[in-house]
Design an enzyme around this catalytic site. Structure first.
Site, mmCIF file in Angstrom:
data_model
loop_
_atom_site.group_PDB
_atom_site.id
_atom_site.type_symbol
_atom_site.label_atom_id
_atom_site.label_comp_id
_atom_site.label_asym_id
_atom_site.label_seq_id
_atom_site.Cartn_x
_atom_site.Cartn_y
_atom_site.Cartn_z
ATOM 1 N N SER A 151 -13.311 7.901 -20.246
ATOM 2 C CA SER A 151 -13.791 7.239 -19.040
ATOM 3 C C SER A 151 -13.302 5.795 -18.948
ATOM 4 O O SER A 151 -12.106 5.553 -18.846
ATOM 5 C CB SER A 151 -15.315 7.323 -19.002
ATOM 6 O OG SER A 151 -15.807 6.918 -17.759
ATOM 7 N N LYS A 185 -11.465 12.003 -19.174
ATOM 8 C CA LYS A 185 -12.521 11.961 -18.166
ATOM 9 C C LYS A 185 -12.107 10.956 -17.096
ATOM 10 O O LYS A 185 -12.208 9.758 -17.282
ATOM 11 C CB LYS A 185 -13.841 11.562 -18.810
ATOM 12 C CG LYS A 185 -15.065 11.859 -17.953
ATOM 13 C CD LYS A 185 -15.512 10.647 -17.200
ATOM 14 C CE LYS A 185 -16.809 10.924 -16.439
ATOM 15 N NZ LYS A 185 -17.239 9.759 -15.640
#
Length: 550
Positions: free
Chosen positions: A396, A421
């Site tokens: 992320s 992600k």
């Protein structure tokens, strides 16, 4: 009836416009039932001796016919149904993959979920139907949560939770719970849980069965301080070669006690490492020349565990402190960092970049791409040579930072392929107090490299930390103390040593006049900054990019 009123939709600050859905109304009406639907409902309910339920009509934008929804006679279930319609409308308007919420199938999912929820005897059963509907989006990061403690711990500035100390993500294909990162010092880490491990069962209940019911595995891992939990954990083969050789991984049962897991976001140390990446053999001594080189070029080692609200300022102070200790090159360790606040990630990337440099490419639901760049007049906190350590637990916001620094020729990535992600979540407060975590956009690197479900490949491959015997007792004293927060001594970390060696070789080449040093990012290789600039207020503080923490 509660659903007879207008459906009130509220967006978080900076969220997408929802004007057209705010105008959607649900008029309770038994008289407007379509004949086919009425006959089907009559047969289903008469077989149980129940009265035909009330229905409501929802006018769906873009559809000529209103959507007929079944209402529960239980007020507490009816409240959940209202939340279901509210969440469905937000997903329809803002979910990043517009193909998933267009056409006739998505309204049909709401109609089916409402009908099943109307038969629920408890609010939890109705919430299960809401989660089942949400799962149809095939996005493990979009979910409705009745409690917000786990996902808001970073935004609230309280990086602690009672649980086993893991960040987990759901495999959308299998429903398995994958450990993105064990939190250092937590019960799971102490028991040997590794990034990439799969949690198969929790207290005897298969995780896939929990996922099928819409139950978040992370919520089952959290619990009262000191309470017991039994996990079945499978460690897959660490390489394809091992799997081909017959390695089927390792399945083990772990009995853990939940603890209060705290995450120290930034830890920094000045390390004196030799320029060679090769650990000394038994009985071998480093040369006086190597010792002198190491002493004159101390490494600034910074470990960042999560992108919380305070992380950018902690990182800025760490860089300044290390510069005062004469550190002239840096290693930023983002291994097992599962992300956090997107806004914090953008600010941390900007500490190493000058103004007008692209940091992230945001892809909207219609495929439009907007590049976010550092503020035009920004001056980086440091231009010193930089390496970034990543592994399969880097996800992320970590991938945003790593991708930006690599694409702008500012840093070299060392380690393993990252988690992959690449979706940004917006958090919406729903009418009943629950929260909708909704993927509203996807992101790529400045060079438009795909991140989601792919990850970033390192420039220099290096396996998970392997202890190696390095020569300097001073380094061991500086980095090996338990209270340092570095866990395993940084001087015994093969990836830290390899990154340091690469940077020092590049610095030597630069001093010799060769053009092979990792220089400042000014030469961007043709990357053009977009017209958007990043600032502290440009990303909502609840744009969580982190999988659930337990």
């Amino acid at each position: 009836a509660a659903l007879a009123a207008s459906v009130a939709l509220s967006a978080a600050a900076g969220g997408p416009a929802l004007a057209e859905y705010a105008q959607a109304t649900m008029a309770a009406s038994e008289q407007q039932q379509q004949p086919a639907t009425q006959r089907r409902l009559a047969r289903a309910y008469s077989s149980r001796g129940a009265a035909l339920p009330e229905t409501a009509m929802l006018q769906v934008p873009g559809s000529a016919e209103p959507l007929q929804l079944v209402l529960s006679s239980r007020p507490e279930v009816l409240r959940v149904q209202k939340t279901m319609v509210e969440a469905w409308a937000l997903m329809s308007q803002a979910f990043f993959d517009s193909d998933r919420v267009s056409g006739d199938e998505w309204p049909a999912e709401l109609r089916l979920a409402m009908e099943r929820a109307a038969e629920a005897r408890t609010p939890q059963q109705a919430y299960d139907e809401l989660n089942t509907m949400t799962a149809k989006l095939n996005d493990p990061y979009t979910r409705v949560r009745r409690e917000d403690a786990a996902d808001d711990f970073l935004a609230d500035g309280k990086p602690a939770i009672e649980g086993v100390g893991v960040v987990v993500a759901t495999d959308p294909r299998t429903g398995a719970a994958i450990v993105v990162a064990p939190i250092e010092g937590g019960p799971a880490a102490k028991a040997g849980v590794l990034p990439g491990d799969q949690i198969i069962a929790i207290d005897g209940v298969a995780v896939e069965a929990l996922s099928a019911r819409g139950v978040d595995a992370a919520s089952q891992l959290r619990g009262a301080l000191g309470s017991a939990v039994r996990l079945e954990v499978w460690t897959p083969p660490r390489s394809s070669a091992a799997a081909d050789a017959g390695d089927s991984g390792n399945l083990r049962s772990l009995n853990l006690r939940r603890g209060s897991v705290r995450m120290q976001q930034v830890v920094a140390r000045a390390l004196t490492l030799p320029p060679s990446a090769r650990p000394l053999r038994a009985g071998e001594r480093e040369s006086s020349r190597a010792r002198a080189a190491a002493a004159s070029h101390p490494l600034g080692y910074i470990r960042l565990s999560a992108f919380g609200e305070s992380a950018p300022e902690q990182m800025r102070q760490a860089i300044r402190d290390l510069q005062k200790q004469r550190c002239d090159h840096f290693v930023l360790d983002l291994r097992s960092n599962a992300g956090g606040l997107v806004s914090s990630g953008l600010q941390i990337a900007a500490l190493f970049l000058d103004g007008g440099v692209p940091v992230i490419s945001v892809v909207g639901r219609d495929g439009d791409v907007q590049q976010v760049a550092t503020p035009k007049n920004l001056v980086a906190e440091t231009h010193a040579p930089l390496a970034v350590l990543v592994d399969r637990g880097s996800a992320s916001a970590t991938e945003i930072v790593a991708g930006a620094l690599r694409d702008t020729a500012r840093a070299t990535l060392v380690g393993e392929r990252t988690f992959g992600k690449g979706r940004i979540q917006e958090v919406f407060d729903l009418g009943d107090g629950s929260k909708l975590f909704l993927s509203v956009a996807s992101y790529r690197t400045p060079a438009l490299r795909q991140i989601d479900r792919v990850g970033l490949a390192p420039d220099v491959a290096c396996a998970a930390p392997v202890a190696g015997r390095l020569p300097s007792a001073a380094v061991r004293a500086a980095a090996g103390a338990e209270e340092s927060g570095l866990g395993e001594s940084a001087e015994a970390d093969a990836c830290v040593v390899r990154a340091n060696s690469r940077l020092m070789r590049a610095m030597s080449a630069a001093e010799a006049g060769l053009d092979s040093a990792p220089g400042p990012h000014n030469a961007l290789g043709g990357f053009a900054a977009g017209n958007a600039s990043m600032g502290k207020g440009d990303q909502a503080d609840d744009d969580m990019g982190m999988p659930p923490f337990a």
